[in-house]
Write a protein that holds these residues in place. Structure first.
Motif, PDB file in Angstrom:
ATOM      1  N   ALA A  44      51.238 -55.024 -32.962  1.00 39.43           N
ATOM      2  CA  ALA A  44      50.359 -54.246 -32.090  1.00 39.43           C
ATOM      3  C   ALA A  44      49.313 -55.135 -31.416  1.00 39.43           C
ATOM      4  O   ALA A  44      49.039 -54.983 -30.218  1.00 39.43           O
ATOM      5  CB  ALA A  44      49.672 -53.139 -32.879  1.00 39.43           C
ATOM      6  N   GLN A  45      48.765 -56.077 -32.165  1.00 39.14           N
ATOM      7  CA  GLN A  45      47.760 -56.982 -31.589  1.00 39.14           C
ATOM      8  C   GLN A  45      48.381 -57.856 -30.501  1.00 39.14           C
ATOM      9  O   GLN A  45      47.767 -58.080 -29.460  1.00 39.14           O
ATOM     10  CB  GLN A  45      47.156 -57.876 -32.668  1.00 39.14           C
ATOM     11  N   ARG A  46      49.574 -58.349 -30.747  1.00 42.76           N
ATOM     12  CA  ARG A  46      50.243 -59.171 -29.728  1.00 42.76           C
ATOM     13  C   ARG A  46      50.532 -58.355 -28.476  1.00 42.76           C
ATOM     14  O   ARG A  46      50.351 -58.838 -27.355  1.00 42.76           O
ATOM     15  CB  ARG A  46      51.534 -59.759 -30.268  1.00 42.76           C
ATOM     16  N   ALA A  47      50.944 -57.116 -28.650  1.00 47.37           N
ATOM     17  CA  ALA A  47      51.207 -56.250 -27.503  1.00 47.37           C
ATOM     18  C   ALA A  47      49.924 -56.010 -26.712  1.00 47.37           C
ATOM     19  O   ALA A  47      49.922 -56.070 -25.472  1.00 47.37           O
ATOM     20  CB  ALA A  47      51.809 -54.925 -27.959  1.00 47.37           C
ATOM     21  N   ALA A  48      48.833 -55.777 -27.423  1.00 45.88           N
ATOM     22  CA  ALA A  48      47.539 -55.579 -26.754  1.00 45.88           C
ATOM     23  C   ALA A  48      47.133 -56.843 -26.004  1.00 45.88           C
ATOM     24  O   ALA A  48      46.606 -56.776 -24.889  1.00 45.88           O
ATOM     25  CB  ALA A  48      46.469 -55.196 -27.771  1.00 45.88           C
ATOM     26  N   GLY A  49      47.384 -57.993 -26.595  1.00 46.37           N
ATOM     27  CA  GLY A  49      47.065 -59.256 -25.938  1.00 46.37           C
ATOM     28  C   GLY A  49      47.856 -59.451 -24.662  1.00 46.37           C
ATOM     29  O   GLY A  49      47.333 -59.929 -23.647  1.00 46.37           O
ATOM     30  N   LYS A  50      49.126 -59.068 -24.684  1.00 50.33           N
ATOM     31  CA  LYS A  50      49.959 -59.178 -23.482  1.00 50.33           C
ATOM     32  C   LYS A  50      49.439 -58.270 -22.375  1.00 50.33           C
ATOM     33  O   LYS A  50      49.412 -58.646 -21.203  1.00 50.33           O
ATOM     34  CB  LYS A  50      51.411 -58.843 -23.804  1.00 50.33           C
ATOM     35  N   VAL A  51      49.022 -57.059 -22.745  1.00 49.17           N
ATOM     36  CA  VAL A  51      48.470 -56.130 -21.765  1.00 49.17           C
ATOM     37  C   VAL A  51      47.194 -56.712 -21.162  1.00 49.17           C
ATOM     38  O   VAL A  51      47.000 -56.678 -19.943  1.00 49.17           O
ATOM     39  CB  VAL A  51      48.205 -54.740 -22.391  1.00 49.17           C
ATOM     40  N   GLU A  52      46.325 -57.251 -22.014  1.00 52.49           N
ATOM     41  CA  GLU A  52      45.089 -57.864 -21.522  1.00 52.49           C
ATOM     42  C   GLU A  52      45.392 -58.979 -20.524  1.00 52.49           C
ATOM     43  O   GLU A  52      44.747 -59.074 -19.479  1.00 52.49           O
ATOM     44  CB  GLU A  52      44.291 -58.456 -22.677  1.00 52.49           C
ATOM     45  N   ASP A  53      46.359 -59.817 -20.852  1.00 58.40           N
ATOM     46  CA  ASP A  53      46.725 -60.914 -19.957  1.00 58.40           C
ATOM     47  C   ASP A  53      47.220 -60.394 -18.609  1.00 58.40           C
ATOM     48  O   ASP A  53      46.852 -60.921 -17.561  1.00 58.40           O
ATOM     49  CB  ASP A  53      47.798 -61.798 -20.589  1.00 58.40           C
ATOM     50  N   LYS A  54      48.038 -59.352 -18.638  1.00 59.14           N
ATOM     51  CA  LYS A  54      48.561 -58.787 -17.387  1.00 59.14           C
ATOM     52  C   LYS A  54      47.446 -58.182 -16.543  1.00 59.14           C
ATOM     53  O   LYS A  54      47.432 -58.342 -15.326  1.00 59.14           O
ATOM     54  CB  LYS A  54      49.639 -57.755 -17.678  1.00 59.14           C
ATOM     55  N   VAL A  55      46.516 -57.496 -17.195  1.00 66.03           N
ATOM     56  CA  VAL A  55      45.395 -56.891 -16.466  1.00 66.03           C
ATOM     57  C   VAL A  55      44.530 -57.990 -15.835  1.00 66.03           C
ATOM     58  O   VAL A  55      44.174 -57.907 -14.659  1.00 66.03           O
ATOM     59  CB  VAL A  55      44.554 -55.985 -17.393  1.00 66.03           C
ATOM     60  N   LYS A  56      44.217 -59.017 -16.610  1.00 66.99           N
ATOM     61  CA  LYS A  56      43.407 -60.117 -16.078  1.00 66.99           C
ATOM     62  C   LYS A  56      44.109 -60.803 -14.916  1.00 66.99           C
ATOM     63  O   LYS A  56      43.488 -61.125 -13.904  1.00 66.99           O
ATOM     64  CB  LYS A  56      43.104 -61.136 -17.176  1.00 66.99           C
ATOM     65  N   LYS A  57      45.402 -61.015 -15.060  1.00 65.45           N
ATOM     66  CA  LYS A  57      46.168 -61.670 -14.000  1.00 65.45           C
ATOM     67  C   LYS A  57      46.163 -60.820 -12.732  1.00 65.45           C
ATOM     68  O   LYS A  57      45.989 -61.322 -11.628  1.00 65.45           O
ATOM     69  CB  LYS A  57      47.598 -61.899 -14.476  1.00 65.45           C
ATOM     70  N   SER A  58      46.323 -59.516 -12.903  1.00 62.73           N
ATOM     71  CA  SER A  58      46.314 -58.603 -11.770  1.00 62.73           C
ATOM     72  C   SER A  58      44.956 -58.596 -11.075  1.00 62.73           C
ATOM     73  O   SER A  58      44.871 -58.625  -9.845  1.00 62.73           O
ATOM     74  CB  SER A  58      46.668 -57.191 -12.244  1.00 62.73           C
TER      75      SER A  58
END
Length: 64
Positions: A44-58
């Protein structure tokens, strides 16, 4: 880019795998279950981290 959640997630996955394996070897069902739970927490933490990265990139792309 790696963030704090991704790193913590990997750590929890590794620790969880270790606990789960130790529980299986020793026949300790409680330790095995704790390990599986910690592994899921890491997922779950890794999934949240991936979402954070995508949001920041966007956000970064939209600022250009």
């Amino acid at each position: 880019m790696t963030n704090k959640n991704t790193v913590k997630g990997v750590g929890n996955q590794v620790a969880g795998n270790t606990k789960e394996a130790a529980g299986k070897v020793t026949g300790n069902k409680k330790l095995e279950a704790e390990g599986r739970l910690q592994e899921l927490k890491g997922d779950a933490q890794r999934a949240a981290g991936k979402v954070e990265d995508k949001v920041k990139k966007s956000i970064d792309q939209n600022r250009k």
